[in-house]
Design a protein around this motif. Structure first.
Motif, PDB file in Angstrom:
ATOM      1  N   LEU A   1      -7.377  -2.342   8.102  1.00 41.17           N
ATOM      2  CA  LEU A   1      -8.484  -2.055   7.198  1.00 41.17           C
ATOM      3  C   LEU A   1      -9.760  -2.790   7.608  1.00 41.17           C
ATOM      4  O   LEU A   1     -10.865  -2.250   7.521  1.00 41.17           O
ATOM      5  N   ARG A   2      -9.620  -3.995   8.103  1.00 38.47           N
ATOM      6  CA  ARG A   2     -10.791  -4.807   8.451  1.00 38.47           C
ATOM      7  C   ARG A   2     -11.413  -4.412   9.793  1.00 38.47           C
ATOM      8  O   ARG A   2     -12.635  -4.442   9.942  1.00 38.47           O
TER       9      ARG A   2
ATOM     10  N   GLY B   1       3.393   0.450   2.895  1.00 34.46           N
ATOM     11  CA  GLY B   1       2.389   0.407   3.954  1.00 34.46           C
ATOM     12  C   GLY B   1       1.246   1.377   3.702  1.00 34.46           C
ATOM     13  O   GLY B   1       1.351   2.313   2.912  1.00 34.46           O
ATOM     14  N   TYR B   2       0.145   1.122   4.411  1.00 33.66           N
ATOM     15  CA  TYR B   2      -1.008   2.024   4.369  1.00 33.66           C
ATOM     16  C   TYR B   2      -0.927   2.975   5.564  1.00 33.66           C
ATOM     17  O   TYR B   2      -0.517   2.583   6.659  1.00 33.66           O
ATOM     18  N   VAL B   3      -1.337   4.194   5.358  1.00 34.10           N
ATOM     19  CA  VAL B   3      -1.467   5.165   6.444  1.00 34.10           C
ATOM     20  C   VAL B   3      -2.920   5.602   6.508  1.00 34.10           C
ATOM     21  O   VAL B   3      -3.513   5.958   5.484  1.00 34.10           O
ATOM     22  N   PHE B   4      -3.493   5.562   7.705  1.00 30.20           N
ATOM     23  CA  PHE B   4      -4.881   5.975   7.907  1.00 30.20           C
ATOM     24  C   PHE B   4      -4.922   7.179   8.847  1.00 30.20           C
ATOM     25  O   PHE B   4      -4.225   7.201   9.863  1.00 30.20           O
TER      26      PHE B   4
ATOM     27  N   LYS C   1     -10.338  -8.965  -5.797  1.00 32.30           N
ATOM     28  CA  LYS C   1     -10.501 -10.423  -5.737  1.00 32.30           C
ATOM     29  C   LYS C   1      -9.262 -11.125  -6.261  1.00 32.30           C
ATOM     30  O   LYS C   1      -8.643 -10.697  -7.226  1.00 32.30           O
ATOM     31  N   TYR C   2      -8.915 -12.216  -5.588  1.00 31.44           N
ATOM     32  CA  TYR C   2      -7.799 -13.085  -5.982  1.00 31.44           C
ATOM     33  C   TYR C   2      -6.450 -12.363  -5.965  1.00 31.44           C
ATOM     34  O   TYR C   2      -5.479 -12.844  -6.550  1.00 31.44           O
ATOM     35  N   ALA C   3      -6.372 -11.218  -5.338  1.00 26.21           N
ATOM     36  CA  ALA C   3      -5.112 -10.474  -5.241  1.00 26.21           C
ATOM     37  C   ALA C   3      -4.471 -10.763  -3.885  1.00 26.21           C
ATOM     38  O   ALA C   3      -5.123 -11.296  -2.985  1.00 26.21           O
ATOM     39  N   PRO C   4      -3.203 -10.411  -3.725  1.00 23.89           N
ATOM     40  CA  PRO C   4      -2.544 -10.636  -2.430  1.00 23.89           C
ATOM     41  C   PRO C   4      -3.274  -9.914  -1.297  1.00 23.89           C
ATOM     42  O   PRO C   4      -3.998  -8.931  -1.519  1.00 23.89           O
TER      43      PRO C   4
ATOM     44  N   GLY D   1      -4.514  -7.608   1.523  1.00 25.15           N
ATOM     45  CA  GLY D   1      -4.374  -6.174   1.732  1.00 25.15           C
ATOM     46  C   GLY D   1      -4.505  -5.339   0.478  1.00 25.15           C
ATOM     47  O   GLY D   1      -4.534  -4.107   0.544  1.00 25.15           O
ATOM     48  N   THR D   2      -4.583  -5.966  -0.689  1.00 21.09           N
ATOM     49  CA  THR D   2      -4.688  -5.212  -1.939  1.00 21.09           C
ATOM     50  C   THR D   2      -6.080  -4.611  -2.070  1.00 21.09           C
ATOM     51  O   THR D   2      -7.083  -5.305  -1.899  1.00 21.09           O
ATOM     52  N   VAL D   3      -6.136  -3.313  -2.386  1.00 18.28           N
ATOM     53  CA  VAL D   3      -7.417  -2.629  -2.544  1.00 18.28           C
ATOM     54  C   VAL D   3      -7.430  -1.833  -3.835  1.00 18.28           C
ATOM     55  O   VAL D   3      -6.382  -1.468  -4.385  1.00 18.28           O
TER      56      VAL D   3
END
Length: 486
Positions: free
Chosen positions: A382-383, A401-404, A451-454, A456-458
């Motif tokens: 993501l970054r 997992g994320y898939v892009f 914010k303040y989440a684990p 990779g959390t979006v």
């Protein structure tokens, strides 16, 4: 035909490298290194070749082909000796070993560092070694533990022999090799020019022959291994062809279960299909239904295994076909450098290749998919590896997992590709075993980090819903695409 000691001295004399600066370093292949030097407003390209039967050092005016992937030794030299001044370059006695003394000035600290670079021009043991001023090896073109030519070992200079009659090592005639019917050598003003011409005409064939021998050995070993693996899979598939036998045994147990005798390991009954008396192995402590279920489970396992084996056989055949195509491509290629590049690309195991991004990668109908399998891979992708117009998919209400899907200018992601991506997202999530799964997807530009989440959390916005039934056939095709590149 490699250079002899007198030819090396003549080449070094013509090169006159003392006081020159190394402006750049290129390594077009494992057995070749090029130094771009500059002295007194004159640029020279010095080529050093360590290929068997083509070992040499000389100036060249030909364009050097860059390697598609930067090689280890070149990268090390660039970081340590690029910009260095060549204090001296001379052969050690008549041993066909050149000692090049380098002086490097650190651009930040202005500290002066001395290096010794040894160029061994021995036909069967050529190498280039970069050492500190005490001859401790810092890096080498070829790492050879048996010869102590590895990092940290001290390079022992060859014993200089007293050869009184060195005239027996003749310098090839180069000043008067006239062209006759377009055969021979054009007029050369220097021995370097002659050597450059001679090896461009003949050494490529010598080098190519050596490479083709490696290619043929690699092909023979890998072809044999893949044939054996394919044969084993096909033999295993034959053993699974009798899957219906287990189902029939279960049916017979249900029909004649009342005849099971206590403490007897077999049920004796008549096979209603053949009319013959048969014995079926059973567990007398279990009910007829439980015994039948044991056979039905074997039947289901055999059927499932049969399908998996067919899939593996397809992959094995595709790998054999790809191996054959790669082998034929290398045999047809005439350029030794390109042969080496193709050989390295095909012979290096996929797991050893340097990954350009975390996670997995698939190409479906021309669309590139990235898959992050955990929070770290999700965050890294993501970054650094996706952009605003790329599509993001994730399973709703489950960790995964994320898939892009990488975007294409002016094109919309087809539904079929979206379904493949959805199946990947399900497979790499906690919802893998569900019969129906809800997902949501949106463009990367509509994701906001929580914010303040684990890690990779979006938080997605403008998302769309996608409900799918996990499709094993799609996953098999994705697995096939991934494995056929091994």
């Amino acid at each position: 035909m490699s250079l002899n000691c007198n030819e090396i001295n003549l080449i070094l004399e013509e090169l006159s490298l003392d006081g020159a600066y190394i402006q750049d370093i290129i390594q077009p292949g494992y057995d070749m290194l090029c130094l771009y030097t500059y002295k007194n407003s004159t640029a020279k390209t010095v080529i050093i070749c360590t290929a068997q039967n083509s070992v040499r050092i000389n100036q060249t005016n030909k364009k050097i082909t860059k390697n598609s992937t930067p090689l280890r030794f070149m990268e090390y030299l660039k970081s340590h000796v690029k910009g260095s001044r060549i204090e001296s370059a001379e052969q050690i006695g008549l041993e066909r070993v050149i000692k090049m003394q380098l002086l490097h000035t650190d651009s930040e600290t202005e500290q002066k560092i001395k290096y010794n670079m040894y160029i061994k021009l021995w036909n069967n043991a050529a190498n280039i070694l970069l050492c500190d001023e005490n001859d401790v090896i810092l890096e080498s073109m070829y790492r050879r533990p048996k010869q102590n030519e590895i990092k940290g070992q001290k390079y022992v200079l060859p014993e200089v022999k007293d050869i009184k009659n060195n005239e027996k090592f003749n310098v090839r005639e180069w000043r008067a090799v006239p062209l006759v019917n377009n055969e021979g050598c054009p007029p050369c003003s220097t021995f370097n020019e002659f050597i450059d011409y001679w090896y461009s005409e003949y050494a490529s064939n010598l080098s190519r022959d050596s490479l083709i021998q490696k290619v043929e050995k690699w092909y023979a070993i890998n072809h044999s291994k893949r044939l054996v693996a394919l044969k084993n899979l096909e033999e295993k598939l034959i053993s699974f062809e009798n899957a219906s036998f287990y189902k029939h045994q279960g049916d017979l147990i249900l029909s004649y279960g009342h005849q099971i005798v206590k403490n007897s390991p077999f049920l004796e009954c008549e096979d209603y299909e053949t009319g013959k008396q048969i014995r079926i192995k059973v567990d007398s402590d279990k009910s007829p239904q439980e015994n039948a279920n044991d056979y039905y489970k074997k039947y289901k396992k055999a059927i499932s295994g049969k399908e998996e084996l067919k899939h593996d056989i397809e992959i094995a055949k595709a790998q054999l076909q790809k191996l054959q195509e790669s082998y034929e491509q290398m045999l047809k290629e005439q350029n030794p450098i390109k042969i080496e590049q193709l050989f390295r690309k095909n012979s290096t195991p996929k797991q050893k290749l340097k990954k350009t991004h975390p996670g997995l990668e698939y190409i479906i109908d021309g669309w590139l998919l990235y898959v992050g399998r955990d929070a770290n891979e999700n965050d890294e992708l993501l970054r650094h590896f996706v952009r605003g117009e790329d599509l993001w998919l994730h399973v709703r209400d489950y960790h995964g997992g994320y898939v892009f899907i990488k975007s294409k200018k002016g094109k919309t992601v087809p539904l079929d590709v979206l379904l493949y991506a959805g199946n990947l997202a399900v497979y790499f999530s906690k919802a893998r075993n569900n019969t129906k799964v809800d997902l949501y997807y949106t463009h990367v530009k509509y994701l906001r980090r929580a914010k303040y989440a684990p890690k990779g959390t979006v938080l997605p916005t403008q998302e769309k819903n996608l409900c799918i039934t996990p499709d094993k056939d799609r996953l098999k095709r994705l697995d096939f695409i991934n494995k056929e590149n091994i």
